[in-house]
Enzyme design. Structure first.
Site, PDB file in Angstrom:
ATOM      1  N   ASP A   1       0.877  -1.165   0.000  1.00 19.27           N
ATOM      2  CA  ASP A   1       0.000   0.000   0.000  1.00 19.27           C
ATOM      3  C   ASP A   1       0.913   1.213   0.000  1.00 19.27           C
ATOM      4  O   ASP A   1       1.545   1.518   1.015  1.00 19.27           O
ATOM      5  CB  ASP A   1      -0.888  -0.009   1.250  1.00 19.27           C
ATOM      6  CG  ASP A   1      -1.903   1.132   1.255  1.00 19.27           C
ATOM      7  OD1 ASP A   1      -1.688   2.113   0.517  1.00 19.27           O
ATOM      8  OD2 ASP A   1      -2.898   1.041   1.987  1.00 19.27           O
ATOM      9  N   HIS A   2       1.010   1.901  -1.132  1.00 19.09           N
ATOM     10  CA  HIS A   2       2.019   2.959  -1.245  1.00 19.09           C
ATOM     11  C   HIS A   2       1.768   4.113  -0.290  1.00 19.09           C
ATOM     12  O   HIS A   2       2.677   4.896  -0.017  1.00 19.09           O
ATOM     13  CB  HIS A   2       2.101   3.467  -2.694  1.00 19.09           C
ATOM     14  CG  HIS A   2       0.908   4.252  -3.140  1.00 19.09           C
ATOM     15  ND1 HIS A   2      -0.166   3.676  -3.774  1.00 19.09           N
ATOM     16  CD2 HIS A   2       0.623   5.568  -3.038  1.00 19.09           C
ATOM     17  CE1 HIS A   2      -1.059   4.601  -4.053  1.00 19.09           C
ATOM     18  NE2 HIS A   2      -0.620   5.753  -3.622  1.00 19.09           N
TER      19      HIS A   2
ATOM     20  N   HIS B   1      -6.075   1.918   1.611  1.00 24.93           N
ATOM     21  CA  HIS B   1      -5.446   3.153   2.060  1.00 24.93           C
ATOM     22  C   HIS B   1      -6.063   3.700   3.346  1.00 24.93           C
ATOM     23  O   HIS B   1      -5.378   3.930   4.347  1.00 24.93           O
ATOM     24  CB  HIS B   1      -5.553   4.236   0.984  1.00 24.93           C
ATOM     25  CG  HIS B   1      -4.877   3.892  -0.302  1.00 24.93           C
ATOM     26  ND1 HIS B   1      -3.765   3.082  -0.374  1.00 24.93           N
ATOM     27  CD2 HIS B   1      -5.142   4.255  -1.576  1.00 24.93           C
ATOM     28  CE1 HIS B   1      -3.381   2.970  -1.630  1.00 24.93           C
ATOM     29  NE2 HIS B   1      -4.206   3.668  -2.381  1.00 24.93           N
TER      30      HIS B   1
END
Length: 513
Positions: free
Chosen positions: A199-200, A262
């Site tokens: 999950d960036h 996110h």
């Protein structure tokens, strides 16, 4: 911070963060896509510039595009300037000579046979040591196939001290059933400690700072609970539209795209109990407890505690932009939401009866991601015989983008003979205190994966717990299509119903600015 590796050895996270990873080869499936050119290769470049890439390192790009290694290197170089600015020739040379390309279809077993030969050659020529980091930058429909074929080719087998890991991009499933099926499919080949669900958002310094902020400062943790906090708002607003992602977005929508990954990651880090250590599973155990403690929705509650929206045409930053239904590859009568807002409760001792408001959307007034913690108002009685007519609540905001930092608002007396109060902000930005370093958001995550640190990656039970919360919403929204789309103008703060969602509770949405 300490981490748990595959051998249960703990290392200090601070030492890991400043230490070059050991020898390895990184395989990128879907290497011809934008993610590789705009994010992954620039992230590797930044790691090389910081001295955090191993000397014995190689990258193998795998894609169906008809090109050779020279063209692949040229394509990666063309996108580098936009991501990192001025390119230092010495740093790029470190990356360029390590880039290799393999043309192949990820659905074909022969691709993996040829990949095994390439990797074996790199072990001999580049000293990569048989350690492989496979990055799945492909469509989700290929995830299970790639993992299975890697296993059949012997490319996930760990022996003689060699490690094999797989990074899987979102979305991880479309709902609870598909997430469970995908978890089960990859578990037939990989151990959980080999799986890195990326999950960036968690690559951002401010996200990682949530734990440091909470647990290293004695003034905040004692009031981080339902006795002192009135509510929490988690906002991820984007001024951009769907751009070239119409095909994907028509299948996903804002809820699937942002909330179970996110935003729930941000929520769980904000609400979790202190872990016994910063070992990967100790942190993720506490995050999982929060996700499991979110009160499930009944169908009736979906109607009263969620809001969905879709943007129409409007003005963003002085530019007239089209409606979602006029975007490329979008149905002209699409009912896909580009905005989603939820009111959630976490039913545990720390957070019972404290609402968490989560919202995300496209084509909003500004790009902004923040976590806002609003504290309960102080008693007013003391000020009744003064000119003060109300007390504003204290508000702590953790800003993730575009400017990373924290701010705290509180009341102070305005100079003069009368008792009057004014709002004051204490704030800091990372750039002012610590300077700036080039970042795509993937540097820390790639480095952690090479080091075997899974703290910032989702675990199977976390993925499934998040979908358990979202699934009832998807079911109701599918059964009752919206009748008022588009219901907010591009460049606005979203649908009016969001203000009502908080207004019914006597609260206000955090300003998107």
């Amino acid at each position: 911070m300490t981490v748990a590796t595959g051998t249960d050895t703990r290392r200090a996270r601070e030492e890991n963060h400043g230490t070059a990873a050991g020898p390895n080869a990184m395989v990128i499936f879907g290497a011809a896509g934008d993610l590789t050119r705009r994010k992954l290769i620039p992230a590797l470049y930044n790691l090389a510039s910081s001295g955090l890439l191993p000397r014995d390192f190689a990258v193998v790009g795998v894609a169906r595009h008809d090109m050779n290694a020279e063209r692949f290197r040229s394509e990666m170089r063309s996108g580098l300037g936009d991501a990192v600015g001025t390119i230092r020739p010495a740093s790029w040379e470190q990356i360029e000579r390590r880039l290799h390309y393999l043309r192949g279809d990820v659905e074909e077993p022969d691709t993996y046979r040829r990949l095994a030969e390439v990797l074996s050659g790199l072990d001999r020529e580049s000293g990569t040591g048989g350690n492989y980091l496979h990055y799945l930058a492909t469509a989700p429909s290929h995830f299970a196939t790639i993992v299975r074929q890697l296993g059949l080719a012997g490319l996930t087998r760990e022996e003689a001290g060699r490690w094999r890991r797989v990074i899987i991009e979102k979305p991880f499933g479309r709902d609870l059933a598909t997430a469970r099926a995908l978890n089960a499919a990859i578990a037939q080949t990989l151990r959980e400690r080999q799986i890195y669900r990326i999950d960036h958002y968690l690559g951002k310094e401010t996200v990682q700072n949530i734990l440091a902020f909470r647990f290293s400062n004695g003034i905040f943790e004692p009031i981080w609970n339902r006795r002192y906090i009135d509510h929490v708002q988690v906002t991820a607003a984007e001024s951009a539209g769907v751009e070239r992602r119409g095909v994907y977005y028509e299948q996903a929508g804002a809820l699937r795209d942002m909330v179970p990954n996110h935003l729930f990651q941000l929520l769980s880090l904000t609400a979790m109990e202190p872990p016994v250590s910063f070992a990967a599973d100790a942190v993720r155990d506490e995050q999982a407890k929060i996700l499991h403690a979110i009160t499930p929705y009944s169908p009736e509650e979906v109607l009263t505690r969620t809001v969905r929206g879709q943007y129409g045409e409007g003005d963003v930053n002085g530019e007239r932009v089209r409606a979602y239904r006029a975007e490329p590859n979008v149905s002209p009568d699409s009912n896909i939401e580009t905005f989603a807002a939820l009111k959630l409760y976490i039913d545990n001792w720390r957070w019972a009866d404290v609402p968490f408001y989560v919202r995300t959307g496209k084509r909003l007034r500004a790009r902004m991601t923040e976590i806002a913690i609003q504290f309960k108002r102080a008693p007013f009685r003391l000020f009744r015989d003064t000119s003060v007519d109300h007390l504003s609540p204290n508000r702590l905001a953790l800003h993730l983008q575009p400017d990373e930092g924290n701010s705290l608002s509180f009341g102070a007396k305005v100079p003069g003979p009368q008792m009057r109060l004014g709002a004051v902000d204490m704030s800091f930005e990372y750039a002012d205190w610590f300077g700036t370093t080039p970042s795509t958001g993937y540097e820390r995550l790639l480095h952690d994966a090479m080091m075997g640190d899974a703290t910032l990656f989702q675990r199977a039970d976390m993925v499934e717990a998040a979908w358990q919360v979202v699934n009832p919403i998807l079911d109701v929204w599918k059964a009752l299509p919206p009748r008022d789309f588009p219901n907010y103008a591009a460049g606005s703060s979203g649908p009016h119903d969001v203000d009502e969602l908080l207004g019914r509770d006597g609260r206000q949405c955090a300003v998107i600015a």
